[in-house]
Design a protein around this motif. Structure first.
Motif, PDB file in Angstrom:
ATOM      1  N   GLY A  38       0.834  -1.207   0.000  1.00 55.30           N
ATOM      2  CA  GLY A  38       0.000   0.000   0.000  1.00 55.30           C
ATOM      3  C   GLY A  38       0.860   1.244   0.000  1.00 55.30           C
ATOM      4  O   GLY A  38       2.049   1.202  -0.331  1.00 55.30           O
ATOM      5  N   ARG A  39       0.232   2.350   0.362  1.00 59.25           N
ATOM      6  CA  ARG A  39       0.973   3.614   0.439  1.00 59.25           C
ATOM      7  C   ARG A  39       0.458   4.431   1.617  1.00 59.25           C
ATOM      8  O   ARG A  39      -0.660   4.213   2.095  1.00 59.25           O
ATOM      9  CB  ARG A  39       0.850   4.380  -0.867  1.00 59.25           C
ATOM     10  N   PRO A  40       1.259   5.374   2.075  1.00 61.59           N
ATOM     11  CA  PRO A  40       0.868   6.132   3.262  1.00 61.59           C
ATOM     12  C   PRO A  40      -0.260   7.124   2.974  1.00 61.59           C
ATOM     13  O   PRO A  40      -0.413   7.588   1.849  1.00 61.59           O
ATOM     14  CB  PRO A  40       2.151   6.884   3.637  1.00 61.59           C
ATOM     15  N   GLY A  41      -1.028   7.420   3.998  1.00 61.33           N
ATOM     16  CA  GLY A  41      -1.993   8.515   3.904  1.00 61.33           C
ATOM     17  C   GLY A  41      -1.231   9.831   3.920  1.00 61.33           C
ATOM     18  O   GLY A  41      -0.008   9.858   4.100  1.00 61.33           O
ATOM     19  N   TRP A  42      -1.954  10.907   3.763  1.00 59.28           N
ATOM     20  CA  TRP A  42      -1.268  12.185   3.601  1.00 59.28           C
ATOM     21  C   TRP A  42      -0.653  12.705   4.904  1.00 59.28           C
ATOM     22  O   TRP A  42       0.505  13.113   4.947  1.00 59.28           O
ATOM     23  CB  TRP A  42      -2.254  13.213   3.042  1.00 59.28           C
ATOM     24  N   HIS A  43      -1.429  12.652   5.983  1.00 56.12           N
ATOM     25  CA  HIS A  43      -1.004  13.355   7.197  1.00 56.12           C
ATOM     26  C   HIS A  43       0.200  12.720   7.883  1.00 56.12           C
ATOM     27  O   HIS A  43       0.993  13.401   8.507  1.00 56.12           O
ATOM     28  CB  HIS A  43      -2.171  13.427   8.189  1.00 56.12           C
ATOM     29  N   ILE A  44       0.318  11.417   7.720  1.00 56.86           N
ATOM     30  CA  ILE A  44       1.327  10.685   8.490  1.00 56.86           C
ATOM     31  C   ILE A  44       2.757  11.061   8.094  1.00 56.86           C
ATOM     32  O   ILE A  44       3.678  11.030   8.905  1.00 56.86           O
ATOM     33  CB  ILE A  44       1.108   9.152   8.351  1.00 56.86           C
ATOM     34  N   GLU A  45       2.933  11.473   6.834  1.00 61.01           N
ATOM     35  CA  GLU A  45       4.306  11.735   6.393  1.00 61.01           C
ATOM     36  C   GLU A  45       4.928  12.881   7.189  1.00 61.01           C
ATOM     37  O   GLU A  45       6.103  12.819   7.557  1.00 61.01           O
ATOM     38  CB  GLU A  45       4.362  12.025   4.881  1.00 61.01           C
ATOM     39  N   CYS A  46       4.133  13.909   7.460  1.00 61.13           N
ATOM     40  CA  CYS A  46       4.696  15.053   8.176  1.00 61.13           C
ATOM     41  C   CYS A  46       5.108  14.666   9.599  1.00 61.13           C
ATOM     42  O   CYS A  46       6.171  15.057  10.077  1.00 61.13           O
ATOM     43  CB  CYS A  46       3.704  16.208   8.200  1.00 61.13           C
ATOM     44  N   SER A  47       4.251  13.893  10.249  1.00 63.53           N
ATOM     45  CA  SER A  47       4.588  13.443  11.599  1.00 63.53           C
ATOM     46  C   SER A  47       5.882  12.639  11.595  1.00 63.53           C
ATOM     47  O   SER A  47       6.755  12.823  12.443  1.00 63.53           O
ATOM     48  CB  SER A  47       3.455  12.577  12.166  1.00 63.53           C
ATOM     49  N   ALA A  48       6.003  11.750  10.627  1.00 64.40           N
ATOM     50  CA  ALA A  48       7.194  10.900  10.550  1.00 64.40           C
ATOM     51  C   ALA A  48       8.434  11.717  10.211  1.00 64.40           C
ATOM     52  O   ALA A  48       9.510  11.518  10.767  1.00 64.40           O
ATOM     53  CB  ALA A  48       6.973   9.804   9.509  1.00 64.40           C
ATOM     54  N   MET A  49       8.279  12.656   9.289  1.00 58.99           N
ATOM     55  CA  MET A  49       9.417  13.467   8.860  1.00 58.99           C
ATOM     56  C   MET A  49       9.947  14.343   9.986  1.00 58.99           C
ATOM     57  O   MET A  49      11.164  14.481  10.167  1.00 58.99           O
ATOM     58  CB  MET A  49       8.991  14.359   7.695  1.00 58.99           C
ATOM     59  N   ILE A  50       9.022  14.933  10.722  1.00 55.86           N
ATOM     60  CA  ILE A  50       9.444  15.817  11.804  1.00 55.86           C
ATOM     61  C   ILE A  50      10.252  15.029  12.835  1.00 55.86           C
ATOM     62  O   ILE A  50      11.293  15.467  13.306  1.00 55.86           O
ATOM     63  CB  ILE A  50       8.210  16.483  12.458  1.00 55.86           C
ATOM     64  N   ARG A  51       9.764  13.858  13.133  1.00 52.26           N
ATOM     65  CA  ARG A  51      10.440  13.025  14.109  1.00 52.26           C
ATOM     66  C   ARG A  51      11.823  12.610  13.615  1.00 52.26           C
ATOM     67  O   ARG A  51      12.798  12.598  14.355  1.00 52.26           O
ATOM     68  CB  ARG A  51       9.596  11.774  14.317  1.00 52.26           C
ATOM     69  N   GLU A  52      11.864  12.273  12.331  1.00 48.25           N
ATOM     70  CA  GLU A  52      13.098  11.775  11.743  1.00 48.25           C
ATOM     71  C   GLU A  52      14.119  12.896  11.546  1.00 48.25           C
ATOM     72  O   GLU A  52      15.310  12.723  11.816  1.00 48.25           O
ATOM     73  CB  GLU A  52      12.758  11.153  10.384  1.00 48.25           C
ATOM     74  N   GLN A  53      13.666  14.027  11.061  1.00 51.20           N
ATOM     75  CA  GLN A  53      14.580  15.114  10.690  1.00 51.20           C
ATOM     76  C   GLN A  53      14.836  16.090  11.823  1.00 51.20           C
ATOM     77  O   GLN A  53      15.849  16.770  11.834  1.00 51.20           O
ATOM     78  CB  GLN A  53      14.012  15.896   9.497  1.00 51.20           C
ATOM     79  N   LEU A  54      13.899  16.223  12.727  1.00 47.94           N
ATOM     80  CA  LEU A  54      14.027  17.241  13.756  1.00 47.94           C
ATOM     81  C   LEU A  54      13.996  16.630  15.154  1.00 47.94           C
ATOM     82  O   LEU A  54      15.026  16.271  15.678  1.00 47.94           O
ATOM     83  CB  LEU A  54      12.932  18.305  13.566  1.00 47.94           C
ATOM     84  N   ALA A  55      12.818  16.535  15.720  1.00 50.53           N
ATOM     85  CA  ALA A  55      12.719  16.037  17.093  1.00 50.53           C
ATOM     86  C   ALA A  55      11.267  15.723  17.400  1.00 50.53           C
ATOM     87  O   ALA A  55      10.385  15.991  16.600  1.00 50.53           O
ATOM     88  CB  ALA A  55      13.235  17.098  18.069  1.00 50.53           C
ATOM     89  N   ASP A  56      11.025  15.166  18.565  1.00 49.49           N
ATOM     90  CA  ASP A  56       9.642  14.911  18.975  1.00 49.49           C
ATOM     91  C   ASP A  56       8.882  16.217  19.114  1.00 49.49           C
ATOM     92  O   ASP A  56       7.712  16.326  18.750  1.00 49.49           O
ATOM     93  CB  ASP A  56       9.612  14.160  20.312  1.00 49.49           C
ATOM     94  N   THR A  57       9.561  17.203  19.689  1.00 49.47           N
ATOM     95  CA  THR A  57       8.962  18.528  19.811  1.00 49.47           C
ATOM     96  C   THR A  57       9.839  19.531  19.073  1.00 49.47           C
ATOM     97  O   THR A  57      11.045  19.578  19.299  1.00 49.47           O
ATOM     98  CB  THR A  57       8.850  18.955  21.285  1.00 49.47           C
TER      99      THR A  57
END
Length: 489
Positions: A204-223
RNA sequence: GGCGACAUAGCCAAGUGGUAAGGCAGAGGUCUGCAAAACCUCCAUCCCCCGGUUCGAAUCCGGGUGUCGCCUCCA
């Protein structure tokens, strides 16, 4: 003095207090790459670019991340009609995005992220949400159970009951896989012929909203410090991001949420669905004389949170306004050498600009107050008009009535502050050899005109003046029968 | 229907308690054979309407009216 910004989450202006002193982590929602960017995108990224530049100028170490949504139904549809792949379409419009933004003098992000390169992080996050009971699989899809998240609605200020009442006619009852109409997809099962990625829930493929949550965590931080985007993303996109990220981490996703107002046409939002949009490249194709900086100026003349109405009249006014600023910005290269400024001084001293001057302070006070660019621009215009006046006096009377040092300071201030707003005069495109009439020919014509004037044959003298004007030569008749000329740029 | 934002001169627009920034457009003057350019000067007794608070309000409070956005993909 500190920077104050409007936080959508609290609906108030708040002083900027970053997680780490002197550093700001920013995530900005980027574009879905299925078409060229329109003026709404232009506004969004001009505004956030300006915020970023200002924070940097204010001494913050800014780390700015932006995404490209390169997995999406709209991209897929486009690929289908063009009989090509989703990646091909995405690549094309990603490249176009960079071209358009460069034109508007928008700085590149410190990092760009792509849905197609974040699949591991996305799946990990979905798995975590499922494990914690916030997500449930359904026939190859995975949905987020909105009612499980207590804080749902805190950003957009709405309650599920309200949504239900208003949306009753719009909720599609056929979506039987969802436990609740407001649940949204984290993962979508692959349909035949569509690109897909393998996952614990099937291809399958990801829904739209989840990518931003994942990216922020991966590239930046939890907060992170600031999350920004268009105000049309507040609901549901940002609300859903919060639900996903905060359910997973138990920490606030962003301390500050900033949202830019929409670009309107005839009082209505410019949008794809209304079909009333103008792409950035269309705008410059149909207005060859329009400077990209005029568009940038147009967008910065209003408050970033308010809607702005895009009209031909407003654009023309902005073009004229930009002309005024540009004349001030060009004062340095044009007159500086004559005033004894050394070119290397200009750059070096601008870098250590005295910030205690009234101009800089006024600018800073305005900008500190939630990025009041319109207020800041007033300072630039004051400086530009002074410089323009001095330049004109030099051209027309041979000398300015302000001392060289003052003019230099004014010019350096102007250039520096303009830079903070991303406004640049750009290199003067000086042709190798000036086109049109040679100096000798001009002198000859001026001589003829002078003779005609002396003989009071004004018809003849005016004809020569028109001829020169047509060749881009402007005349300045001075008292005492002296005529000077200059090439119009 | 729910939630939210906005309303300042011809146009755009800043200003959140102390008597209306800035831009565009416009007007007058100087100069000129006439122009152009340039320079100088002017351009909201008032901030959607009605009440209220206050020595004082565009700015605060209450009530209207109007426009827009979100609630569906959206920057």
């Amino acid at each position: 003095m500190t920077v104050v910004l409007y936080n959508t989450l609290s609906r108030r202006k708040e002083p900027l207090e970053t997680l780490e002193p002197g550093k700001v982590n920013i995530y900005c929602c980027g574009v879905t790459v299925y078409d060229h960017c329109h003026l709404g995108h232009a506004r969004c990224y001009v505004v956030w670019d300006t915020v970023r530049r200002y924070l940097q100028w204010r001494g913050y170490g800014v780390y700015y991340v932006q995404n490209f949504t390169d997995i999406d139904d709209k991209i897929l549809n486009r690929a289908r009609t063009e009989n090509t792949s989703m990646q091909t379409v995405a690549d094309r419009y990603t490249a176009a995005y960079f071209e358009d933004m460069a034109r508007l003098n928008i700085l590149e992000a410190d990092a760009y992220t792509y849905a197609t390169k974040t699949l591991d992080g996305i799946q990990r996050l979905i798995g975590e949400l499922e494990h914690k009971g916030y997500a449930y699989p359904a026939d190859g899809d995975v949905y987020y159970a909105v009612r499980k998240f207590a804080g749902y609605g805190k950003l957009s200020g709405r309650r599920l009951e309200d949504l239900q009442a208003g949306a009753s006619g719009r909720v599609n009852p056929s979506e039987t896989l969802k436990h609740d109409p407001f649940d949204f997809a984290l993962w979508k099962a692959a349909k035949p012929g569509e690109p897909s990625w393998s996952s614990p829930w099937g291809p399958g493929r990801p829904g739209w909203h989840i990518e931003c949550s994942a990216m922020i965590r991966e590239q930046l931080a939890d907060t992170i410090d600031i999350h920004m985007g268009g105000s049309d993303l507040i609901f549901p996109h940002h609300e859903n991001e919060i639900a996903q990220s905060e359910a997973a981490t138990g920490k606030p996703l962003a301390r500050y949420w900033m949202h830019n107002g929409m670009v309107n046409v005839g009082g209505e939002k410019m949008s794809k669905s209304l079909g009333n949009f103008t792409t950035i490249r269309q705008l410059f194709e149909t207005n060859p004389g329009l400077s990209p900086m005029a568009l940038r100026l147009f967008l910065l003349q209003g408050q970033y949170r308010k809607p702005v109405d895009f009209t031909a009249v407003a654009l023309a006014a902005a073009q004229n306004s930009w002309h005024t600023l540009r004349e001030g910005l060009e004062f340095g290269p044009q007159f500086g050498p004559n005033l004894g400024w050394q070119p290397q001084d200009l750059a070096a001293e601008a870098a250590v600009l005295d910030r205690e001057t009234a101009s800089v302070q006024t600018f800073q006070v305005a900008m500190d107050d939630d990025f009041n660019t319109a207020g800041g621009l007033a300072v630039l215009f004051d400086l530009a008009k002074d410089l323009r006046r001095a330049g004109n006096l030099i051209t027309h009377t041979g000398g300015a009535d302000t001392d060289s040092e003052t003019l230099k300071n004014q010019w350096q201030t102007l250039v520096t502050l303009a830079q903070v707003l991303g406004l640049q005069a750009g290199p003067k495109h000086q042709p190798e050899s000036p086109p049109g009439l040679s100096v000798a020919a001009i002198e000859e014509l001026l001589d003829q005109r002078q003779q005609a004037r002396a003989a009071k044959d004004f018809a003849a003298s005016d004809r020569i003046r028109d001829q020169l004007q047509a060749g881009g030569i402007a005349l300045i008749d001075k008292p005492g029968g002296v005529t000077e000329w200059y090439r119009q740029s």
